[in-house]
Each structure stands twice: as structure tokens, then as C-alpha cells.
Design a protein around this motif. Sequence first.
Motif, PDB file in Angstrom:
ATOM      1  N   VAL A  30       8.690  11.458   6.008  1.00 32.47           N
ATOM      2  CA  VAL A  30       7.821  10.330   5.735  1.00 32.47           C
ATOM      3  C   VAL A  30       8.754   9.489   4.824  1.00 32.47           C
ATOM      4  CG1 VAL A  30       6.051   9.613   4.642  1.00 32.47           C
ATOM      5  CG2 VAL A  30       5.724  11.506   6.327  1.00 32.47           C
ATOM      6  N   TYR A  44      10.017   5.737   5.926  1.00 34.99           N
ATOM      7  CA  TYR A  44       9.887   4.261   5.217  1.00 34.99           C
ATOM      8  C   TYR A  44      11.004   3.732   4.625  1.00 34.99           C
ATOM      9  CZ  TYR A  44       4.862   4.734   6.665  1.00 34.99           C
ATOM     10  OH  TYR A  44       3.777   4.623   7.415  1.00 34.99           O
ATOM     11  N   PHE A  74       8.178  -2.611   8.053  1.00 36.06           N
ATOM     12  CA  PHE A  74       6.731  -2.221   7.953  1.00 36.06           C
ATOM     13  C   PHE A  74       5.718  -3.267   7.755  1.00 36.06           C
ATOM     14  CE2 PHE A  74       2.728  -0.530   6.226  1.00 36.06           C
ATOM     15  CZ  PHE A  74       2.502   0.274   7.304  1.00 36.06           C
ATOM     16  N   ARG A  85      -9.593  -3.544   6.040  1.00 35.40           N
ATOM     17  CA  ARG A  85      -9.232  -3.267   4.857  1.00 35.40           C
ATOM     18  C   ARG A  85      -9.711  -3.972   3.661  1.00 35.40           C
ATOM     19  NH1 ARG A  85      -3.292  -2.536   4.615  1.00 35.40           N
ATOM     20  NH2 ARG A  85      -3.397  -2.377   2.402  1.00 35.40           N
ATOM     21  N   GLY A 120       0.130   5.721  -2.134  1.00 43.13           N
ATOM     22  CA  GLY A 120       0.841   5.503  -0.939  1.00 43.13           C
ATOM     23  C   GLY A 120       0.726   3.913  -0.858  1.00 43.13           C
ATOM     24  N   CYS A 121       1.186   3.221  -1.901  1.00 40.62           N
ATOM     25  CA  CYS A 121       0.935   1.662  -2.217  1.00 40.62           C
ATOM     26  C   CYS A 121       1.610   0.923  -1.061  1.00 40.62           C
ATOM     27  CB  CYS A 121       1.008   1.345  -3.372  1.00 40.62           C
ATOM     28  SG  CYS A 121       2.677   1.730  -4.218  1.00 40.62           S
ATOM     29  N   GLY A 122       3.074   1.481  -0.604  1.00 38.32           N
ATOM     30  CA  GLY A 122       4.070   0.809   0.316  1.00 38.32           C
ATOM     31  C   GLY A 122       4.493  -0.333  -0.760  1.00 38.32           C
ATOM     32  N   THR A 166       1.025  -4.673  -1.003  1.00 38.64           N
ATOM     33  CA  THR A 166       0.344  -5.424  -0.125  1.00 38.64           C
ATOM     34  C   THR A 166      -0.322  -6.602  -0.695  1.00 38.64           C
ATOM     35  OG1 THR A 166      -1.984  -4.276  -0.118  1.00 38.64           O
ATOM     36  CG2 THR A 166      -0.020  -3.566   1.491  1.00 38.64           C
ATOM     37  N   ASP A 180       4.197   5.844  -4.625  1.00 38.55           N
ATOM     38  CA  ASP A 180       4.706   5.692  -3.148  1.00 38.55           C
ATOM     39  C   ASP A 180       5.929   6.584  -3.382  1.00 38.55           C
ATOM     40  OD1 ASP A 180       3.875   4.070  -0.593  1.00 38.55           O
ATOM     41  OD2 ASP A 180       6.023   4.971  -0.454  1.00 38.55           O
ATOM     42  N   ILE A 181       6.291   7.250  -2.163  1.00 34.79           N
ATOM     43  CA  ILE A 181       7.414   8.209  -2.208  1.00 34.79           C
ATOM     44  C   ILE A 181       8.706   7.499  -1.637  1.00 34.79           C
ATOM     45  CG2 ILE A 181       6.984   9.006   0.335  1.00 34.79           C
ATOM     46  CD1 ILE A 181       7.227  11.792  -0.674  1.00 34.79           C
ATOM     47  N   ALA A 201       7.068   8.822  -6.344  1.00 38.99           N
ATOM     48  CA  ALA A 201       6.597  10.241  -6.136  1.00 38.99           C
ATOM     49  C   ALA A 201       5.861  10.580  -5.152  1.00 38.99           C
ATOM     50  CB  ALA A 201       5.802  10.546  -7.641  1.00 38.99           C
ATOM     51  N   ASP A 202       5.901  11.736  -4.751  1.00 32.93           N
ATOM     52  CA  ASP A 202       4.983  12.243  -3.765  1.00 32.93           C
ATOM     53  C   ASP A 202       3.523  12.239  -4.271  1.00 32.93           C
ATOM     54  OD1 ASP A 202       3.461  14.372  -2.037  1.00 32.93           O
ATOM     55  OD2 ASP A 202       4.847  15.563  -1.873  1.00 32.93           O
ATOM     56  N   PHE A 203       2.568  12.017  -3.779  1.00 34.05           N
ATOM     57  CA  PHE A 203       1.293  11.658  -4.499  1.00 34.05           C
ATOM     58  C   PHE A 203       0.590  13.105  -4.346  1.00 34.05           C
ATOM     59  CE2 PHE A 203      -0.115   9.264  -0.583  1.00 34.05           C
ATOM     60  CZ  PHE A 203      -0.590  10.347   0.091  1.00 34.05           C
ATOM     61  N   PHE A 223      -4.696   3.053   1.160  1.00 32.61           N
ATOM     62  CA  PHE A 223      -5.065   2.463   2.588  1.00 32.61           C
ATOM     63  C   PHE A 223      -3.960   3.286   3.392  1.00 32.61           C
ATOM     64  CE2 PHE A 223      -5.972  -0.238  -1.030  1.00 32.61           C
ATOM     65  CZ  PHE A 223      -7.180  -0.898  -0.540  1.00 32.61           C
ATOM     66  N   TYR A 224      -4.269   3.908   4.515  1.00 27.78           N
ATOM     67  CA  TYR A 224      -3.707   4.432   5.645  1.00 27.78           C
ATOM     68  C   TYR A 224      -2.286   5.034   5.138  1.00 27.78           C
ATOM     69  CZ  TYR A 224      -6.177   0.396   7.460  1.00 27.78           C
ATOM     70  OH  TYR A 224      -7.112  -0.293   7.982  1.00 27.78           O
ATOM     71  N   SER A 225      -2.415   5.991   4.184  1.00 29.08           N
ATOM     72  CA  SER A 225      -1.268   6.713   3.663  1.00 29.08           C
ATOM     73  C   SER A 225      -1.416   8.166   3.968  1.00 29.08           C
ATOM     74  CB  SER A 225      -1.012   6.669   2.361  1.00 29.08           C
ATOM     75  OG  SER A 225      -1.937   6.710   1.502  1.00 29.08           O
TER      76      SER A 225
HETATM   77  C1  LIG Z   1       1.186   3.262   6.538  1.00 28.28           C
HETATM   78  S1  LIG Z   1       1.820   3.184   4.935  1.00 28.28           S
HETATM   79  C2  LIG Z   1       0.779   2.171   4.292  1.00 28.28           C
HETATM   80  C3  LIG Z   1       1.311   1.401   2.992  1.00 28.28           C
HETATM   81  C4  LIG Z   1       0.284   0.601   2.364  1.00 28.28           C
HETATM   82  N1  LIG Z   1      -0.813   1.442   1.633  1.00 28.28           N
HETATM   83  C5  LIG Z   1      -0.459  -0.459   3.182  1.00 28.28           C
HETATM   84  O1  LIG Z   1      -1.511  -0.319   3.652  1.00 28.28           O
HETATM   85  O2  LIG Z   1       0.232  -1.379   3.854  1.00 28.28           O
HETATM   86  C6  LIG Z   1       1.908   4.496   4.414  1.00 28.28           C
HETATM   87  C7  LIG Z   1       2.463   4.569   2.773  1.00 28.28           C
HETATM   88  O3  LIG Z   1       2.314   5.920   2.173  1.00 28.28           O
HETATM   89  C8  LIG Z   1       3.348   6.470   1.710  1.00 28.28           C
HETATM   90  N2  LIG Z   1       3.349   7.804   1.532  1.00 28.28           N
HETATM   91  C9  LIG Z   1       3.032   8.938   2.683  1.00 28.28           C
HETATM   92  N3  LIG Z   1       2.832   9.857   2.328  1.00 28.28           N
HETATM   93  C10 LIG Z   1       3.137   9.924   0.928  1.00 28.28           C
HETATM   94  C11 LIG Z   1       3.250  10.910  -0.169  1.00 28.28           C
HETATM   95  N4  LIG Z   1       2.919  12.291   0.276  1.00 28.28           N
HETATM   96  N5  LIG Z   1       3.134  10.459  -1.486  1.00 28.28           N
HETATM   97  C12 LIG Z   1       3.562   9.296  -1.440  1.00 28.28           C
HETATM   98  N6  LIG Z   1       3.674   8.253  -0.809  1.00 28.28           N
HETATM   99  C13 LIG Z   1       3.411   8.487   0.473  1.00 28.28           C
HETATM  100  C14 LIG Z   1       4.574   5.894   2.513  1.00 28.28           C
HETATM  101  O4  LIG Z   1       5.791   6.028   1.842  1.00 28.28           O
HETATM  102  C15 LIG Z   1       4.111   4.389   2.882  1.00 28.28           C
HETATM  103  O5  LIG Z   1       4.486   3.590   2.055  1.00 28.28           O
END
Ligand SMILES: C[S@@+](CC[C@H](N)C(=O)[O-])C[C@H]1O[C@@H](n2cnc3c(N)ncnc32)[C@H](O)[C@@H]1O
Length: 208
Positions: free
Chosen positions: A9, A13, A20, A32, A53-55, A58, A74-75, A95-97, A113-115
Motif C-alpha cells: 500500500v 501510493y 491519485f 464524503r 489515511g489522509c492522503g 483533500t 498516512d503511510i 506512519a502506519d495508522f 475517508f476510504y483508507s
Molecule cells: C484511497 S486513499 C484516500 C486518501 C484520502 N483519505 C482521500 O479520501 O482522498 C487511501 C490512503 O490511505 C493511506 N493508508 C492506507 N493504509 C494505511 C495505513 N495502514 N496507515 C497509514 N496510511 C494508510 C494510503 O497511503 C492512502 O494515502
Amino acid sequence: MNDPRTRIVAEGYDEMGEHFAEWSGRIAGDPRRWWAEQLTSRLTDGARLLELGCGSGTSDTQLLAERFRVTGVDISREQIGRARSSVPDAVFVEADFSAPDFDPGTFEAVAAFYSFNHVPRELLAGLFGRIRSWLVPHGLFLVALGASETESWTGEWLGTTMFFSSFTPETNSRLLEEAAGFELLLDEVVTFLEPEGEATFQWVLARR
Ligand SMILES: C[S@@+](CC[C@H](N)C(=O)[O-])C[C@H]1O[C@@H](n2cnc3c(N)ncnc32)[C@H](O)[C@@H]1O
């Protein structure tokens, strides 16, 4: 980050970079903003809010940071670097959340949101429980969860390799209520249009 699925993952990203956000911008009917408002209408200005997972930062993160004290996790180094530039008023942690542990009662709200459809699903119950502990009493958790019966899927997605995992809505709700002890205030399955076709997520607003 020892779990190879989580590494897929993060690397995916990182590789996607700004593609993305460009792809997200072509989604039609994303609910959302309505869901974010269900959360924010229940919070007072200055509340401490954790986004998992803020990406890349946004427009929702930007809006949240105007009213609340936002910490984004975010990772992906690439994505969080973009978030730091686009939302200077928030604090971002790479970080890994599913790994960090915040002190009990650190946040009035947690949003994702979608993470969570990138989290190996056997980790969800424990993660929900930790999130509940990070919240103050009556604190709120807003999450868009994967809604399909998918133990593990690794493959080509948006030009890179990606990992997905999710439970059905029934299992997600049961884990939130019974395993983690949340009260579910709103719980709906919503379908909208990604550029490649329909996508279905389960939105939940839960209270500690
Ligand atoms: C589909 S994207 C969504 C990003 C943002 N929340 C949005 O709505 O556009 C998923 C995000 O979650 C992050 N992510 C996924 N698994 C994660 C984890 N275990 N720890 C931290 N971030 C994570 C990814 O790196 C990515 O930026």
C-alpha cells in the motif's frame, strides 16, 4: 512497517504521487462531504481531530483544519509530503495508522475517508478498539469502510500494485459494536461512480 501487505500500500501510493488526487477528482457522486458534515455539525470549534489515511490533503482535510486541530496520519511519504504543503494548518505524521498508540482520550473525533479497505481485515477489530480508546467519552468516529467479502486482493490498480481487504457491512457493524463497543449513530451503504465504474462503501458515524 513489517507487514508486506502494508508495504504494498505504501509503495503504491508513493508511486501514484499526484495521479491519485487527479483520479479522485473524476469521481461522481462521492458522498464524503455530506458525511463529513454529519461529523463536524456535532463538534465544537477547536476540537482535536485525527484523520487516518489522509492522503495528500483533500479539500475535506482543508475544511476540517479551518475549524479543528487536525492531525493527519498516512503511510505514504509522497502523499503526506503533499498534505504538508496543501494544509499548512494541520500536523501530519508519516506512519502506519494500525501501529501508533495515542494516549487515551486524546481526540474528540477520528475520521477516515476510504483508507480502511487497505487494512488487512483481521486487524480491523483491534484497530477499532484502539481508536475508541483514543477518543474522549462520547467522542465520534467517522469511517468509509470497504463493503465486500474480500479477505485479500493484490493486483494492478491505477497503474501500480495495490492491496485491498474488507468485510461485509454486517460484519463491519458487528465488529464496531460488539468487538469495539461503539454506538452506531449512522450506518449506510453508498454506491457512487469511480472513473472505472461503480464503487460501494459503508459509511459509519459511531460514538464512543
Ligand atoms: C484511497 S486513499 C484516500 C486518501 C484520502 N483519505 C482521500 O479520501 O482522498 C487511501 C490512503 O490511505 C493511506 N493508508 C492506507 N493504509 C494505511 C495505513 N495502514 N496507515 C497509514 N496510511 C494508510 C494510503 O497511503 C492512502 O494515502
